[in-house]
Design a protein around this motif. Sequence first.
Motif, PDB file in Angstrom:
ATOM      1  N   UNK A 160       0.810  -1.218   0.000  1.00  0.00           N
ATOM      2  CA  UNK A 160       0.000   0.000   0.000  1.00  0.00           C
ATOM      3  C   UNK A 160       0.843   1.269   0.000  1.00  0.00           C
ATOM      4  N   UNK A 161       2.001   1.232   0.617  1.00  0.00           N
ATOM      5  CA  UNK A 161       2.845   2.435   0.669  1.00  0.00           C
ATOM      6  C   UNK A 161       3.435   2.766  -0.698  1.00  0.00           C
ATOM      7  N   UNK A 162       3.597   1.739  -1.542  1.00  0.00           N
ATOM      8  CA  UNK A 162       4.094   1.974  -2.889  1.00  0.00           C
ATOM      9  C   UNK A 162       2.960   2.293  -3.860  1.00  0.00           C
ATOM     10  N   UNK A 163       1.770   1.773  -3.597  1.00  0.00           N
ATOM     11  CA  UNK A 163       0.647   1.954  -4.511  1.00  0.00           C
ATOM     12  C   UNK A 163       0.050   3.354  -4.380  1.00  0.00           C
ATOM     13  N   UNK A 164      -0.069   3.873  -3.169  1.00  0.00           N
ATOM     14  CA  UNK A 164      -0.722   5.161  -2.964  1.00  0.00           C
ATOM     15  C   UNK A 164      -0.050   6.284  -3.755  1.00  0.00           C
ATOM     16  N   UNK A 165       1.287   6.421  -3.714  1.00  0.00           N
ATOM     17  CA  UNK A 165       1.902   7.473  -4.534  1.00  0.00           C
ATOM     18  C   UNK A 165       1.636   7.308  -6.027  1.00  0.00           C
ATOM     19  N   UNK A 166       1.535   6.054  -6.494  1.00  0.00           N
ATOM     20  CA  UNK A 166       1.219   5.836  -7.903  1.00  0.00           C
ATOM     21  C   UNK A 166      -0.191   6.299  -8.230  1.00  0.00           C
ATOM     22  N   UNK A 167      -1.134   6.087  -7.306  1.00  0.00           N
ATOM     23  CA  UNK A 167      -2.501   6.551  -7.534  1.00  0.00           C
ATOM     24  C   UNK A 167      -2.548   8.067  -7.573  1.00  0.00           C
ATOM     25  N   UNK A 168      -1.813   8.713  -6.676  1.00  0.00           N
ATOM     26  CA  UNK A 168      -1.771  10.175  -6.650  1.00  0.00           C
ATOM     27  C   UNK A 168      -1.139  10.692  -7.940  1.00  0.00           C
ATOM     28  N   UNK A 169      -0.046  10.052  -8.358  1.00  0.00           N
ATOM     29  CA  UNK A 169       0.636  10.446  -9.588  1.00  0.00           C
ATOM     30  C   UNK A 169      -0.305  10.303 -10.782  1.00  0.00           C
TER      31      UNK A 169
ATOM     32  N   UNK B 149      -5.197  14.951 -14.395  1.00  0.00           N
ATOM     33  CA  UNK B 149      -5.658  16.336 -14.295  1.00  0.00           C
ATOM     34  C   UNK B 149      -4.862  17.246 -15.221  1.00  0.00           C
ATOM     35  N   UNK B 150      -3.544  17.017 -15.302  1.00  0.00           N
ATOM     36  CA  UNK B 150      -2.704  17.839 -16.179  1.00  0.00           C
ATOM     37  C   UNK B 150      -3.076  17.612 -17.637  1.00  0.00           C
ATOM     38  N   UNK B 151      -3.224  16.345 -18.036  1.00  0.00           N
ATOM     39  CA  UNK B 151      -3.599  16.059 -19.421  1.00  0.00           C
ATOM     40  C   UNK B 151      -4.969  16.643 -19.758  1.00  0.00           C
TER      41      UNK B 151
ATOM     42  N   UNK C  30      -6.342  19.275 -18.437  1.00  0.00           N
ATOM     43  CA  UNK C  30      -6.194  20.728 -18.558  1.00  0.00           C
ATOM     44  C   UNK C  30      -5.520  21.103 -19.884  1.00  0.00           C
ATOM     45  N   UNK C  31      -4.500  20.328 -20.282  1.00  0.00           N
ATOM     46  CA  UNK C  31      -3.833  20.596 -21.559  1.00  0.00           C
ATOM     47  C   UNK C  31      -4.816  20.439 -22.713  1.00  0.00           C
ATOM     48  N   UNK C  32      -5.631  19.368 -22.684  1.00  0.00           N
ATOM     49  CA  UNK C  32      -6.599  19.154 -23.762  1.00  0.00           C
ATOM     50  C   UNK C  32      -7.687  20.229 -23.749  1.00  0.00           C
ATOM     51  N   UNK C  33      -8.011  20.739 -22.581  1.00  0.00           N
ATOM     52  CA  UNK C  33      -9.019  21.801 -22.496  1.00  0.00           C
ATOM     53  C   UNK C  33      -8.471  23.099 -23.084  1.00  0.00           C
ATOM     54  N   UNK C  34      -7.215  23.413 -22.770  1.00  0.00           N
ATOM     55  CA  UNK C  34      -6.617  24.660 -23.248  1.00  0.00           C
ATOM     56  C   UNK C  34      -6.187  24.576 -24.718  1.00  0.00           C
TER      57      UNK C  34
END
Length: 148
Positions: free
Chosen positions: A60-69, A75-77, A79-83
């Motif tokens: 779980x300690x390794x999976x959580x950062x991957x989920x956040x990433x 979210x970044x992609x 926003x890029x597609x929106x702009x």
Amino acid sequence: MTTSATPVKDFALEEQHKQKFILSQNLAALIAARNDTLEQYGQAATSIPAALVELKWVNRREIYPLLVKEEVYGAVLNEIMRRYPQLKAKIMARIEANFQVIKTQEMATLTLLRQLADGEFKTTTVVALPSDPSPAVKTAPTTSPAKR
């Protein structure tokens, strides 16, 4: 003469009883060993969903950062597609190509696991996965101004 034959006969019966006793003891030991082995395998065998939940909990300690990433990248992609709507097709094509590569690698892995489970696995039959992470996405080589 009958007196000398009787002790031999008793000795033979006694030896037979001794062998039967030894055989019964050996049989009981073998049955106990088999039962112990079956019990060990039974305890080790868990269902696949339970094993996945266990792995997820252990890692779980390794999976959580991957989920956040993953959420941040999404979210970044987004926003890029929106702009920049003109980049949406390129981004979606790249995502699809990477998804197909991952899907192909997962299928190859599952095939090997099936062969392992069925006992058909041999090291000479291992299929090498493609070394290029995205073979479907190739860009045209750019020429530098010095080479023109």
